[in-house]
Write a protein that holds these residues in place. Structure first.
Motif, mmCIF file in Angstrom:
data_model
loop_
_atom_site.group_PDB
_atom_site.id
_atom_site.type_symbol
_atom_site.label_atom_id
_atom_site.label_comp_id
_atom_site.label_asym_id
_atom_site.label_seq_id
_atom_site.Cartn_x
_atom_site.Cartn_y
_atom_site.Cartn_z
ATOM 1 N N ALA A 121 0.826 -1.208 0.000
ATOM 2 C CA ALA A 121 0.000 0.000 0.000
ATOM 3 C C ALA A 121 0.860 1.258 0.000
ATOM 4 N N ILE A 122 1.961 1.227 0.746
ATOM 5 C CA ILE A 122 2.870 2.384 0.781
ATOM 6 C C ILE A 122 3.505 2.599 -0.584
ATOM 7 N N VAL A 123 3.991 1.522 -1.199
ATOM 8 C CA VAL A 123 4.639 1.645 -2.497
ATOM 9 C C VAL A 123 3.635 2.058 -3.567
ATOM 10 N N GLU A 124 2.420 1.559 -3.466
ATOM 11 C CA GLU A 124 1.385 1.980 -4.415
ATOM 12 C C GLU A 124 1.173 3.489 -4.348
ATOM 13 N N GLU A 125 1.102 4.036 -3.143
ATOM 14 C CA GLU A 125 0.946 5.486 -2.986
ATOM 15 C C GLU A 125 2.154 6.232 -3.534
ATOM 16 N N MET A 126 3.348 5.699 -3.296
ATOM 17 C CA MET A 126 4.564 6.327 -3.818
ATOM 18 C C MET A 126 4.525 6.402 -5.340
ATOM 19 N N LEU A 127 4.145 5.305 -5.966
ATOM 20 C CA LEU A 127 4.119 5.261 -7.418
ATOM 21 C C LEU A 127 3.013 6.157 -7.980
#
Length: 223
Positions: A22-28
């Motif tokens: 979820a964190i990486v999805e937001e980053m991307l």
């Protein structure tokens, strides 16, 4: 048109794969990516992987059948980027040498478990490391089997406190490489979601994700 990224997550729950995904999805998404995030590896057998500009594995200690593995490797060889961190990428398919050949390494140990260690920037002028100094980090200090052809951007040195026979061993922490036409980025940092509060860890990963993607301006810099 937005760059397209695929995250597939799961495996050992100790790495908090859903929270990290979820964190990486937001980053991307903040970088303008259209992100598809899927639990498990079934998506590798269902999706047209070549349409993704970036694939991010976050599955520790899982298995994969030969056909989806071949499809993943073929997509990267054709130009899709591969990027990830810690065991989610460095210990994804431990029974698949073809994946390890592509990723550039495989986790084998973390002597002492969670501890304080130092990350040393090996190439401070590289676009992915520019402006980032050596820093202290608290996590698992990964011991990996690595491809000597990797371009190593950061390292750590084992002091031998928990395994005397590796005292003085300098181990890659961050690297890049090519696999066919695809770019590959890996960072050993990021045991659990809480480590994303470390600014160096987060920034290195953010840059690496963007760098590896097939359709970004970063193609004009670095290797």
């Amino acid at each position: 048109m937005s760059a397209k990224a695929l995250i597939f997550y799961g495996g050992w729950e100790g790495h908090e794969p859903e929270a990290c995904a979820a964190i990486v999805e937001e980053m991307l998404q903040a970088e303008g990516f259209d992100v598809r995030s899927e639990a498990g590896v079934a998506v590798l057998g269902e999706a047209d992987l070549a349409r993704f500009d970036l694939i991010v594995p976050m599955c520790t200690q899982v298995s994969i059948d030969q056909v989806p593995l071949e499809r993943l490797c073929t997509a990267i060889e054709a130009g899709t980027g591969l990027a990830g961190f810690h065991g989610g990428m460095g210990d994804t398919f431990r029974d698949a040498p073809a994946y390890q050949f592509m990723a550039g390494g495989q986790w084998v140990a973390h002597p002492g478990d969670i501890l304080d260690y130092r990350v040393e920037i090996a190439q401070p002028q590289h676009p992915l490391m520019e402006g980032i100094d050596d820093f202290e980090y608290r996590s698992e200090q990964y011991f990996l089997h690595v491809d000597p052809g990797n371009e190593v951007l950061a390292t750590t040195t084992f002091d031998g406190s928990h395994a005397p026979w590796i005292a003085g061993t300098v181990m890659p922490v961050v690297w890049t490489r090519r696999h066919g036409r695809g770019r590959v980025f890996y960072s050993a940092l990021g045991h659990q979601a809480s480590e994303f509060t470390n600014p160096q860890m987060r920034e290195i990963l953010r840059r690496g994700l963007v760098w590896a993607s097939r359709t970004t301006d970063s193609r004009e810099t670095g290797t």
